[in-house]
Scaffold this active site. Structure first.
Site, PDB file in Angstrom:
ATOM      1  N   GLY A   2      63.318  16.874  12.437  1.00  0.00           N
ATOM      2  CA  GLY A   2      63.732  15.691  13.168  1.00  0.00           C
ATOM      3  C   GLY A   2      63.985  14.558  12.197  1.00  0.00           C
ATOM      4  O   GLY A   2      63.453  14.560  11.082  1.00  0.00           O
ATOM      5  N   GLN A   6      64.686   5.845   9.514  1.00  0.00           N
ATOM      6  CA  GLN A   6      64.394   6.577   8.272  1.00  0.00           C
ATOM      7  C   GLN A   6      65.589   6.593   7.313  1.00  0.00           C
ATOM      8  O   GLN A   6      65.441   6.983   6.153  1.00  0.00           O
ATOM      9  CB  GLN A   6      63.977   8.020   8.581  1.00  0.00           C
ATOM     10  CG  GLN A   6      62.633   8.114   9.280  1.00  0.00           C
ATOM     11  CD  GLN A   6      62.248   9.559   9.504  1.00  0.00           C
ATOM     12  OE1 GLN A   6      62.668  10.161  10.470  1.00  0.00           O
ATOM     13  NE2 GLN A   6      61.463  10.120   8.595  1.00  0.00           N
ATOM     14  N   CYS A  24      56.132  14.105   7.610  1.00  0.00           N
ATOM     15  CA  CYS A  24      57.237  13.185   7.868  1.00  0.00           C
ATOM     16  C   CYS A  24      58.064  13.065   6.585  1.00  0.00           C
ATOM     17  O   CYS A  24      57.496  12.925   5.503  1.00  0.00           O
ATOM     18  CB  CYS A  24      56.677  11.823   8.267  1.00  0.00           C
ATOM     19  SG  CYS A  24      57.944  10.589   8.594  1.00  0.00           S
ATOM     20  N   LEU A  25      59.380  13.116   6.725  1.00  0.00           N
ATOM     21  CA  LEU A  25      60.243  13.043   5.540  1.00  0.00           C
ATOM     22  C   LEU A  25      60.071  11.719   4.783  1.00  0.00           C
ATOM     23  O   LEU A  25      60.310  11.656   3.583  1.00  0.00           O
ATOM     24  CB  LEU A  25      61.716  13.221   5.935  1.00  0.00           C
ATOM     25  CG  LEU A  25      62.103  14.614   6.464  1.00  0.00           C
ATOM     26  CD1 LEU A  25      63.524  14.594   7.016  1.00  0.00           C
ATOM     27  CD2 LEU A  25      61.957  15.674   5.379  1.00  0.00           C
ATOM     28  N   HIS A  62      57.038  12.255  17.893  1.00  0.00           N
ATOM     29  CA  HIS A  62      56.991  11.803  16.499  1.00  0.00           C
ATOM     30  C   HIS A  62      58.232  10.958  16.170  1.00  0.00           C
ATOM     31  O   HIS A  62      58.111   9.871  15.591  1.00  0.00           O
ATOM     32  CB  HIS A  62      56.887  13.017  15.564  1.00  0.00           C
ATOM     33  CG  HIS A  62      56.917  12.676  14.105  1.00  0.00           C
ATOM     34  ND1 HIS A  62      55.866  12.910  13.254  1.00  0.00           N
ATOM     35  CD2 HIS A  62      57.889  12.111  13.328  1.00  0.00           C
ATOM     36  CE1 HIS A  62      56.178  12.491  12.035  1.00  0.00           C
ATOM     37  NE2 HIS A  62      57.409  12.027  12.046  1.00  0.00           N
ATOM     38  N   GLU A  63      59.405  11.454  16.552  1.00  0.00           N
ATOM     39  CA  GLU A  63      60.649  10.725  16.255  1.00  0.00           C
ATOM     40  C   GLU A  63      60.729   9.422  17.052  1.00  0.00           C
ATOM     41  O   GLU A  63      61.167   8.398  16.537  1.00  0.00           O
ATOM     42  CB  GLU A  63      61.885  11.594  16.540  1.00  0.00           C
ATOM     43  CG  GLU A  63      61.963  12.881  15.727  1.00  0.00           C
ATOM     44  CD  GLU A  63      61.712  12.697  14.240  1.00  0.00           C
ATOM     45  OE1 GLU A  63      62.086  11.652  13.677  1.00  0.00           O
ATOM     46  OE2 GLU A  63      61.108  13.588  13.626  1.00  0.00           O
ATOM     47  N   HIS A 103      59.022   6.561  15.535  1.00  0.00           N
ATOM     48  CA  HIS A 103      59.784   5.875  14.476  1.00  0.00           C
ATOM     49  C   HIS A 103      60.582   4.695  15.052  1.00  0.00           C
ATOM     50  O   HIS A 103      60.769   3.687  14.383  1.00  0.00           O
ATOM     51  CB  HIS A 103      60.751   6.841  13.785  1.00  0.00           C
ATOM     52  CG  HIS A 103      60.109   7.688  12.714  1.00  0.00           C
ATOM     53  ND1 HIS A 103      59.534   7.139  11.581  1.00  0.00           N
ATOM     54  CD2 HIS A 103      59.965   9.024  12.600  1.00  0.00           C
ATOM     55  CE1 HIS A 103      59.064   8.116  10.820  1.00  0.00           C
ATOM     56  NE2 HIS A 103      59.305   9.273  11.412  1.00  0.00           N
TER      57      HIS A 103
HETATM   58 NI    NI Z   1      58.745  11.137  10.645  1.00  0.00          NI
END
Ligand code: NI
Length: 192
Positions: free
Chosen positions: A45, A50, A106-107, A148-149, A152
């Site tokens: 995701g 991000q 998480c990226l 999770h997304e 953000h």
């Molecule tokens: Ni994340």
């Protein structure tokens, strides 16, 4: 085009993202770039903040996980088919079901994975890429990735769910990420 992923420490990750309108400039191109960026960094995701855009848009592909034989063998997942979707101007209407734990990453926070509890189901309203309003219920790992997304977009990160002591123990690693002192194999932008 792959976009650099902003690392923990960048204030954009703490902003409340804003809704967009169908005339948002180069939206189609931006969504294509989001997919490319997500897949090339091996994420499931990716949310717009991000990649330094504080707008309410995220992409996710939980099919990747369910198609992954290795994960299947671990017996971690059900036979859910998974989804591949773009969520625009999403709004969570209801969270339900029992909370369960999963080791999240998480990226924007590379090399850190921690157990996070989240409810099993999410009822969400959003617009698809044709700007048609959708209302759907998701469960399991798909619902987890959505939560999770979605976080953000609210300026929230998975590490916010950790107990203070656990977070304290990660402080050094987090500071390293902020400063770019972390080895990663995808494009990232650091704030300091
Ligand atoms: Ni994340």
């Amino acid at each position: 085009m792959t976009l650099p992923i902003v690392a923990f420490g960048n204030p954009v990750l703490r902003k409340i993202a804003k809704d967009i309108t169908p005339d948002y400039p180069d939206l189609k191109k931006f969504i294509d770039d989001m997919w490319e960026t997500m897949y090339s960094s091996k994420g499931v995701g990716l949310a717009a903040p991000q990649v330094n855009k504080a707008i309410r848009l995220f992409v996710m592909d939980s099919k990747q996980i369910f198609d992954n034989q290795e994960e299947e063998e671990k017996g971690t997942y059900s036979d859910e088919p998974g989804i591949r979707k773009v969520f625009i101007n999403a709004k969570i209407l209801e969270l339900s079901g029992d909370e369960w734990v999963y080791n999240e990453g998480c990226l924007s926070i590379p090399k850190i994975r921690e157990d996070v509890y989240r409810p099993d189901a999410v009822l969400i309203e959003y617009y698809n890429t044709n700007f048609e309003k959708q209302k759907e219920l998701f469960t399991g790992l798909t619902a987890r990735i959505i939560q999770h997304e979605y976080d953000h977009l609210e300026g929230k990160l998975f590490i916010d769910y950790l107990k203070p002591l656990r977070k304290k123990m990660l402080q050094g690693k987090l500071t390293d990420i902020t400063k770019g002192k972390v080895k990663i194999d995808y494009k990232m932008s650091f704030s300091k």
